[in-house]
Design a protein around this motif. Structure first.
Motif, PDB file in Angstrom:
ATOM      1  N   PHE A 238      45.983  23.440  45.306  1.00 41.09           N
ATOM      2  CA  PHE A 238      46.191  22.297  44.428  1.00 41.09           C
ATOM      3  C   PHE A 238      45.269  21.161  44.848  1.00 41.09           C
ATOM      4  O   PHE A 238      45.046  20.944  46.039  1.00 41.09           O
ATOM      5  CB  PHE A 238      47.642  21.820  44.513  1.00 41.09           C
ATOM      6  N   GLU A 239      44.733  20.421  43.864  1.00 34.26           N
ATOM      7  CA  GLU A 239      43.962  19.229  44.207  1.00 34.26           C
ATOM      8  C   GLU A 239      44.520  18.045  43.445  1.00 34.26           C
ATOM      9  O   GLU A 239      45.023  18.180  42.323  1.00 34.26           O
ATOM     10  CB  GLU A 239      42.475  19.415  43.878  1.00 34.26           C
ATOM     11  N   ARG A 240      44.439  16.852  44.057  1.00 36.66           N
ATOM     12  CA  ARG A 240      44.989  15.678  43.413  1.00 36.66           C
ATOM     13  C   ARG A 240      44.042  15.228  42.309  1.00 36.66           C
ATOM     14  O   ARG A 240      42.818  15.239  42.503  1.00 36.66           O
ATOM     15  CB  ARG A 240      45.165  14.547  44.438  1.00 36.66           C
ATOM     16  N   ILE A 241      44.576  14.797  41.156  1.00 35.60           N
ATOM     17  CA  ILE A 241      43.724  14.307  40.076  1.00 35.60           C
ATOM     18  C   ILE A 241      44.213  12.936  39.640  1.00 35.60           C
ATOM     19  O   ILE A 241      45.335  12.534  39.957  1.00 35.60           O
ATOM     20  CB  ILE A 241      43.694  15.284  38.867  1.00 35.60           C
ATOM     21  N   ASP A 242      43.340  12.222  38.929  1.00 42.24           N
ATOM     22  CA  ASP A 242      43.691  10.875  38.479  1.00 42.24           C
ATOM     23  C   ASP A 242      44.740  10.936  37.372  1.00 42.24           C
ATOM     24  O   ASP A 242      44.860  11.931  36.674  1.00 42.24           O
ATOM     25  CB  ASP A 242      42.446  10.165  37.939  1.00 42.24           C
ATOM     26  N   SER A 243      45.499   9.821  37.220  1.00 41.44           N
ATOM     27  CA  SER A 243      46.536   9.826  36.195  1.00 41.44           C
ATOM     28  C   SER A 243      45.928   9.781  34.800  1.00 41.44           C
ATOM     29  O   SER A 243      46.445  10.374  33.861  1.00 41.44           O
ATOM     30  CB  SER A 243      47.482   8.655  36.408  1.00 41.44           C
ATOM     31  N   GLN A 244      44.817   9.024  34.661  1.00 45.25           N
ATOM     32  CA  GLN A 244      44.100   9.096  33.375  1.00 45.25           C
ATOM     33  C   GLN A 244      43.084  10.210  33.527  1.00 45.25           C
ATOM     34  O   GLN A 244      41.941   9.992  33.896  1.00 45.25           O
ATOM     35  CB  GLN A 244      43.427   7.766  33.080  1.00 45.25           C
ATOM     36  N   TRP A 245      43.567  11.427  33.262  1.00 42.61           N
ATOM     37  CA  TRP A 245      42.799  12.586  33.691  1.00 42.61           C
ATOM     38  C   TRP A 245      41.624  12.867  32.762  1.00 42.61           C
ATOM     39  O   TRP A 245      41.769  12.918  31.549  1.00 42.61           O
ATOM     40  CB  TRP A 245      43.705  13.794  33.772  1.00 42.61           C
ATOM     41  N   VAL A 246      40.473  13.049  33.374  1.00 40.14           N
ATOM     42  CA  VAL A 246      39.293  13.469  32.629  1.00 40.14           C
ATOM     43  C   VAL A 246      39.200  14.982  32.786  1.00 40.14           C
ATOM     44  O   VAL A 246      39.326  15.480  33.893  1.00 40.14           O
ATOM     45  CB  VAL A 246      38.043  12.804  33.218  1.00 40.14           C
ATOM     46  N   PRO A 247      39.034  15.730  31.703  1.00 42.29           N
ATOM     47  CA  PRO A 247      38.986  17.180  31.834  1.00 42.29           C
ATOM     48  C   PRO A 247      37.962  17.622  32.867  1.00 42.29           C
ATOM     49  O   PRO A 247      36.867  17.081  32.934  1.00 42.29           O
ATOM     50  CB  PRO A 247      38.598  17.649  30.433  1.00 42.29           C
ATOM     51  N   TYR A 248      38.368  18.600  33.638  1.00 39.18           N
ATOM     52  CA  TYR A 248      37.493  19.138  34.675  1.00 39.18           C
ATOM     53  C   TYR A 248      36.333  19.848  34.012  1.00 39.18           C
ATOM     54  O   TYR A 248      36.527  20.754  33.206  1.00 39.18           O
ATOM     55  CB  TYR A 248      38.314  20.113  35.508  1.00 39.18           C
ATOM     56  N   ASP A 249      35.138  19.394  34.294  1.00 39.68           N
ATOM     57  CA  ASP A 249      33.978  19.981  33.636  1.00 39.68           C
ATOM     58  C   ASP A 249      33.011  20.515  34.675  1.00 39.68           C
ATOM     59  O   ASP A 249      32.363  19.758  35.396  1.00 39.68           O
ATOM     60  CB  ASP A 249      33.289  18.948  32.744  1.00 39.68           C
ATOM     61  N   LEU A 250      32.975  21.831  34.749  1.00 36.74           N
ATOM     62  CA  LEU A 250      32.154  22.487  35.765  1.00 36.74           C
ATOM     63  C   LEU A 250      30.673  22.183  35.553  1.00 36.74           C
ATOM     64  O   LEU A 250      29.929  21.962  36.514  1.00 36.74           O
ATOM     65  CB  LEU A 250      32.402  24.006  35.698  1.00 36.74           C
ATOM     66  N   ILE A 251      30.237  22.116  34.272  1.00 30.02           N
ATOM     67  CA  ILE A 251      28.812  21.947  33.988  1.00 30.02           C
ATOM     68  C   ILE A 251      28.353  20.570  34.460  1.00 30.02           C
ATOM     69  O   ILE A 251      27.323  20.425  35.135  1.00 30.02           O
ATOM     70  CB  ILE A 251      28.549  22.127  32.473  1.00 30.02           C
ATOM     71  N   ILE A 252      29.160  19.524  34.142  1.00 30.84           N
ATOM     72  CA  ILE A 252      28.766  18.171  34.535  1.00 30.84           C
ATOM     73  C   ILE A 252      28.722  18.060  36.054  1.00 30.84           C
ATOM     74  O   ILE A 252      27.763  17.554  36.639  1.00 30.84           O
ATOM     75  CB  ILE A 252      29.742  17.143  33.930  1.00 30.84           C
TER      76      ILE A 252
END
Lengths: 81, 276
Positions: B122-136
């Motif tokens: 598990f990794e912590r993410i922001d509350s206003q989550w931006v989709p995880y984008d592998l390419i970027i």
């Protein structure tokens, strides 16, 4: 330098500046300000002030746009006036 | 009122445009600037400072005092933003979001609760989550070393080409900001902690002012780098070139740290937990 090209760039500077002031969407205003900075950078380069153009490109069009977007993201996207 | 304001703006704008007609023409050889100051720089800057780029020689040597205070202005701006935005009250967030790396399932853990020990997937993410984008992420990670290398080139090559400490510092700061945008603020803060950015911004100004002070202690004028010849082991003209390089490094460190510190404060509203 072709004067027509310079004229178009100068016109774009004015249009971007006025549009950044009048547009109500603040995110759009930040992007327009970035475009304004980039056009200014081109004008500096045309006038031979390459160091100033470099600074304008890195600070005006680069970092300050990010700062504006960060500020808009953390406040509100709509301007009230 | 609004009409009056518009009238005033138009009137003063017209006055300013009228005022520009008294300016010398662009590139006019008989203008005051082109008859008194510029010819000296154009003819003598190379033999006096051994710097081919006249702009760099003027900025960091002939007008070194100006540039020192420009750096202080940037440092003060960073400090002002820090004092305006930084929140020191440590308040734990109501809930934290964790994302399962493999499946993308998100867990919300309320205050007081915590992940089981050893839950590394598990990794912590922001509350206003931006989709995880592998390419970027991958693309940014790929170009970052080259941006940083270019920033160092701009600083180091300021003697010969456009650029110098200020531009190089901004580009280096932009590289760190790009990392913070494409990844997240927490991993950037682990790499470059807030304390370090503040110390670096003060240290950069200190390098600049300290170089001037050393010149003063060696019996020359403030920021007269020719006095450094004894310390650096070169002739006074080369010492001016090296002195310019030292202060450019100071400017680059200060500007880079201030840009990153500004971004940290703006993007997390001074809380330093979640960024853009």
């Amino acid at each position: 330098m072709i004067w027509q090209l310079e004229f178009i760039i100068l016109l774009l500077v004015v249009v971007c500046g006025v549009a950044a002031l009048t547009v109500r969407d603040l995110l759009g205003a930040a992007i327009l300000f970035g475009a304004y900075s980039f056009m200014m950078c081109l004008l500096w380069a045309i006038m031979g002030a390459v160091d100033v153009a470099f600074t304008e490109a890195s600070v005006g069009a680069g970092v300050s746009t990010v700062f504006f977007v960060a500020a808009v993201f953390r406040t509100s996207r709509r301007s009230r006036d | 009122m609004k009409r009056f304001a518009l009238l005033a703006v138009l009137l003063f704008g017209a006055l300013l445009v009228y005022g520009t007609t008294d300016f010398p023409d662009w590139g006019d050889p008989s203008s005051p600037a082109a008859t008194h100051v510029s010819p000296h720089y154009i003819r003598h800057s190379l033999e006096e400072t051994a710097v081919p780029n006249i702009v760099t020689a003027v900025l960091a040597d002939y007008r070194g005092y100006d540039t020192m205070f420009e750096t202080s202005v940037i440092f003060t701006a960073g400090l002002a933003c820090f004092f305006l935005l930084r929140v020191f009250a440590r308040k734990a967030p109501d809930s934290r979001l964790y994302r399962h790396r493999a499946t993308g399932i998100t867990l919300r853990i309320e205050q007081g609760g915590r992940l089981p020990e050893g839950a590394r997937e598990f990794e912590r993410i922001d509350s206003q989550w931006v989709p995880y984008d592998l390419i970027i992420r991958t693309a940014c990670r790929l170009v970052l070393p080259f941006i940083q290398l270019f920033a160092l080139y701009v600083v180091a090559h300021g003697h010969h080409s456009p650029g110098g400490g200020f531009q190089g510092g901004v580009i280096f700061g932009a590289a760190v900001i790009l990392y913070a945008i494409s990844h997240d603020l927490r991993s950037t803060l682990q790499m470059l902690p807030e304390r370090r950015t503040v110390l670096m911004s003060a240290g950069g100004v200190l390098i600049y002012a300290g170089t001037g002070l050393i010149c003063l202690l060696l019996g020359a004028q403030f920021l007269d780098y020719a006095a450094l010849a004894g310390i650096l082991g070169v002739d006074p003209i080369m010492a001016r070139s090296h002195g310019i390089f030292i202060v450019e490094i100071g400017v680059a460190i200060a500007v880079m740290a201030v840009m990153v510190s500004l971004y940290y404060n703006l993007a997390s509203v001074g809380r330093f937990d979640e960024g853009l």
